[in-house]
Motif scaffolding. Structure first.
Motif, PDB file in Angstrom:
ATOM      1  N   ASP A  52      25.139 104.448  49.457  1.00 59.34           N
ATOM      2  CA  ASP A  52      25.358 103.092  48.969  1.00 59.34           C
ATOM      3  C   ASP A  52      26.528 102.454  49.697  1.00 59.34           C
ATOM      4  O   ASP A  52      27.402 103.102  50.244  1.00 59.34           O
ATOM      5  N   GLU A  61      26.452 110.590  33.791  1.00 60.43           N
ATOM      6  CA  GLU A  61      26.519 109.372  34.600  1.00 60.43           C
ATOM      7  C   GLU A  61      27.657 109.475  35.614  1.00 60.43           C
ATOM      8  O   GLU A  61      27.506 109.081  36.764  1.00 60.43           O
ATOM      9  N   THR A  69      32.301 101.225  35.108  1.00 58.68           N
ATOM     10  CA  THR A  69      32.955 102.358  34.451  1.00 58.68           C
ATOM     11  C   THR A  69      34.221 101.914  33.733  1.00 58.68           C
ATOM     12  O   THR A  69      34.490 102.334  32.596  1.00 58.68           O
ATOM     13  N   ARG A  74      30.032  99.790  40.549  1.00 59.62           N
ATOM     14  CA  ARG A  74      29.937 100.932  39.632  1.00 59.62           C
ATOM     15  C   ARG A  74      31.289 101.247  39.019  1.00 59.62           C
ATOM     16  O   ARG A  74      31.392 101.538  37.837  1.00 59.62           O
ATOM     17  N   GLU A  75      32.328 101.198  39.824  1.00 57.55           N
ATOM     18  CA  GLU A  75      33.674 101.451  39.306  1.00 57.55           C
ATOM     19  C   GLU A  75      34.052 100.395  38.274  1.00 57.55           C
ATOM     20  O   GLU A  75      34.633 100.710  37.233  1.00 57.55           O
ATOM     21  N   GLN A 128      28.603  98.274  46.237  1.00 58.90           N
ATOM     22  CA  GLN A 128      27.948  98.887  45.085  1.00 58.90           C
ATOM     23  C   GLN A 128      28.867  99.902  44.408  1.00 58.90           C
ATOM     24  O   GLN A 128      28.873 100.029  43.195  1.00 58.90           O
ATOM     25  N   THR A 184      27.238 109.310  39.668  1.00 57.36           N
ATOM     26  CA  THR A 184      28.019 108.378  40.471  1.00 57.36           C
ATOM     27  C   THR A 184      28.767 109.128  41.558  1.00 57.36           C
ATOM     28  O   THR A 184      28.825 108.698  42.709  1.00 57.36           O
TER      29      THR A 184
END
Length: 135
Positions: free
Chosen positions: A41, A28, A53, A49-50, A45, A32
């Motif tokens: 992106d 993953e 995470t 995502r960060e 976004q 990313t």
């Protein structure tokens, strides 16, 4: 024998599950990173995502902390159990002189074995050191 095999298999299964979990996390992370490098992106976004995470990392830290707390509880329980055994042995040894004599003999033998083992280890270390110097 079966209990030992069970514990060995259970620990092997846990290790394989942890390994698979780490591989999934890495895949993953790699996806990313590729998405960010492609720039397809938006920055929103990427921030989302960060954030996800960071949340996963926080969850993993919480898991480790809960495992540590469970281990602490187990160790405290073992400590109290061994403390109880020690007090019972002391009580029995004070009531029965023969048991006290046997326990004293065991302690003497244990200390003598420790001294002998220490001497053997130090002699071996000395001989290795002498050999190393002459080489």
């Amino acid at each position: 024998m079966k209990v030992q095999e069970f514990h060995r298999l259970r620990s092997s299964l846990r290790a394989k599950q942890e390994h698979a979990s780490l591989l999934d996390d890495f895949r993953e992370f790699d996806r990313t990173r590729l998405d960010l490098e492609e720039g397809a992106d938006s920055s929103d976004q990427a921030l989302l995502r960060e954030h996800a995470t960071i949340n996963r990392s926080t969850g993993q830290v919480d898991t480790v902390i809960s495992q540590a707390q469970a281990t602490l509880g187990t160790l405290v329980f073992q400590r109290s159990t061994f403390g109880g055994i020690n007090s019972k042995l002391t009580n029995v040894s004070s009531r029965l002189p023969t048991v006290n004599h046997i326990l004293a003999s065991i302690k003497r033998k244990k200390s003598m074995d420790t001294i002998i083992l220490s001497l053997v280890a130090s002699v071996c270390t000395f001989l290795i050191f002498v050999y190393w110097l002459t080489k």
